[in-house]
Write a protein that holds these residues in place. Structure first.
Motif, PDB file in Angstrom:
ATOM      1  N   THR A 105      39.676  39.658  41.346  1.00 38.15           N
ATOM      2  CA  THR A 105      38.665  38.805  40.751  1.00 38.15           C
ATOM      3  C   THR A 105      39.111  38.380  39.356  1.00 38.15           C
ATOM      4  OG1 THR A 105      36.936  39.967  41.960  1.00 38.15           O
ATOM      5  CG2 THR A 105      36.249  38.625  40.091  1.00 38.15           C
ATOM      6  N   GLU A 122      31.601  36.093  34.606  1.00 39.95           N
ATOM      7  CA  GLU A 122      31.899  36.849  35.817  1.00 39.95           C
ATOM      8  C   GLU A 122      33.174  37.639  35.580  1.00 39.95           C
ATOM      9  OE1 GLU A 122      32.682  36.323  40.632  1.00 39.95           O
ATOM     10  OE2 GLU A 122      31.980  34.630  39.419  1.00 39.95           O
ATOM     11  N   PRO A 145      35.561  41.431  36.877  1.00 43.25           N
ATOM     12  CA  PRO A 145      35.685  42.471  37.896  1.00 43.25           C
ATOM     13  C   PRO A 145      34.699  43.601  37.630  1.00 43.25           C
ATOM     14  CG  PRO A 145      37.847  41.829  37.061  1.00 43.25           C
ATOM     15  CD  PRO A 145      36.831  41.180  36.168  1.00 43.25           C
ATOM     16  N   THR A 148      37.918  43.185  45.085  1.00 43.70           N
ATOM     17  CA  THR A 148      37.171  41.931  44.956  1.00 43.70           C
ATOM     18  C   THR A 148      35.767  42.138  44.404  1.00 43.70           C
ATOM     19  OG1 THR A 148      36.412  42.084  47.256  1.00 43.70           O
ATOM     20  CG2 THR A 148      38.464  40.886  46.850  1.00 43.70           C
ATOM     21  N   SER A 168      32.746  42.396  41.942  1.00 44.77           N
ATOM     22  CA  SER A 168      32.592  41.625  40.709  1.00 44.77           C
ATOM     23  C   SER A 168      31.224  41.860  40.084  1.00 44.77           C
ATOM     24  CB  SER A 168      32.776  40.134  40.992  1.00 44.77           C
ATOM     25  OG  SER A 168      31.766  39.667  41.884  1.00 44.77           O
TER      26      SER A 168
END
Length: 401
Positions: free
Chosen positions: A144, A175, A177, A188, A190
């Motif tokens: 991410t 945004e 991780p 992935t 987040s």
């Protein structure tokens, strides 16, 4: 980029750091020493960092960071900046060296600021930033990408030379991780944050009269996690405590409302005594959702130790804290280079959780005093003592709520 700040002072934990915009506290009431929004540097005219002997209006045993909003000048100015890093510009992987805690892979960041007068009595600053980046955590790459977008505005209206009204607004979306993605083995995973901050100050600063200001502010952050797996794997010698890791999974809506005033009675320029009084009220609420429901597999030195099982919780826990404080400060000048700053702060803390049978309340009296002795133009000796009290994080109210 856009992650929680981690700042600490000498002999203080970074989890006790407090952040202010002007007089308004924007620290995360859940604890952890982070601000409710990421403090982009383009928005501030100056940054003050306090450690050790704190001012009486700032109660923390750790580090205090005060952000003063940028002000417009007498003419319109525009400034644009951009940075880019990656590839050969970034640090290479370590060879025959300890693994770094974090290492940048690539990053881009841009900002724009415009400021100037909009009338003979009013001025405006508007600014925006955009950032994006990817980094390694202990040489593990999260898939991410971190990204952040921020908007800022600061309006100053002065009816005359002795009065001023200021209005500030900041909105931010980021945004990043998920902080503990490696424990879920979910690169992935987040975290999405949407933050809003508004504050206003009215100030009277006539030279031959009592100077005072009143202020109020509201901050909100909506933090949503997207994780996926429901099994967490922890190594107890480096991770934990388990309760804190489990708490970090839930999404949280945080609101903070602050109001207060400062009064400085008029005194002659050569007076040997200067007084200041202040009051503050801070109300914080948290509403948690999507709490962790799954299994924690714990190992100690790589050997299986425990399995923790968490069931789904009915409803969304709602917790609140109210802190009211008042202080009085006196500055005595015994000689041109010898001064005594003495103050006392009283703080009443009250907290409760929705559905809980009882609440938590305590009263703290916090004395503050230090002596400054100027040895020369560039050297000053300071001797002092301060007493601080801990804040009440809403997650402490989780027991029996």
């Amino acid at each position: 980029i856009g992650g929680d700040t981690r700042l600490g002072g000498f002999l203080g934990s970074w989890s006790q750091t407090r952040f202010r915009i002007g007089d308004i506290d924007v620290s995360d009431p859940m604890g952890g020493g982070a601000a409710l929004l990421f403090p982009e540097t383009s928005f501030w005219g100056n940054v003050q960092v306090h450690t050790g002997l704190m001012p009486v209006d700032l109660n923390t045993p750790g580090l205090g960071v005060s952000l003063e909003p940028r002000r417009a000048g007498s003419s319109w100015k525009r400034m644009f900046t951009g940075t880019l890093s990656g590839g050969s510009l970034a640090v290479k992987p370590p060879v025959d060296q300890p693994i770094p805690i974090a290492r940048l892979k690539d990053a881009t960041h841009g900002s724009g600021v415009a400021s100037g007068p909009i009338s003979p009595r009013a001025s405006l600053v508007v600014a925006g930033t955009l950032g994006r980046g990817t980094s390694y955590t202990r040489e593990q790459l999260a898939e991410t990408t971190s990204q952040i977008t921020s908007g800022f505005a600061h309006l100053v209206f002065a009816p005359d030379s002795t009065r001023e009204w200021r209005l500030l607004g900041l909105i931010q979306k980021s945004e990043t991780p998920f902080e503990n993605w490696n424990l879920f083995r979910a690169p992935t995973a987040s975290t999405a944050n949407t933050a809003l901050h508004v504050q206003s100050t009215y100030e009277s600063h006539a030279q031959d009269a009592t100077r005072w200001r009143a202020f109020a502010g509201f901050t909100q952050r909506d933090r949503q996690h997207t994780i996926g797996p429901s099994t967490m794997y922890i190594e107890r010698t480096v991770d934990g405590p388990v309760e804190n890791l489990v708490d970090s999974v839930g999404s949280v809506l945080t609101r903070r409302l602050t109001a207060g005033a400062r009064v400085t009675p008029n005194s002659a320029p050569d007076a040997g005594l200067r007084l200041e009084y202040g009051v503050d009220a801070d109300y914080a609420t948290t509403t948690s959702s999507d709490l962790f429901a799954g299994t924690v597999r714990e190992t100690v030195n790589s050997f299986p130790a425990r399995i923790w099982s968490y069931n789904a919780v009915a409803g969304d826990p709602h917790r609140r804290t109210l802190t009211t404080a008042a202080f009085a400060s006196a500055l005595f000048e015994f000689a041109p280079r010898v001064t005594l700053d003495a103050a006392v702060r009283g703080e009443l803390v009250h907290g409760g959780a929705e559905g809980a049978a009882t609440t938590v309340t305590w009263l703290s009296v916090l004395p503050h005093a230090y002596i400054r002795v100027g040895c020369s133009e560039r050297r000053t000796l300071i001797f002092g003592h301060t007493r601080t009290a801990t804040v009440l994080p809403p997650n402490w109210l989780a027991f029996r709520d």
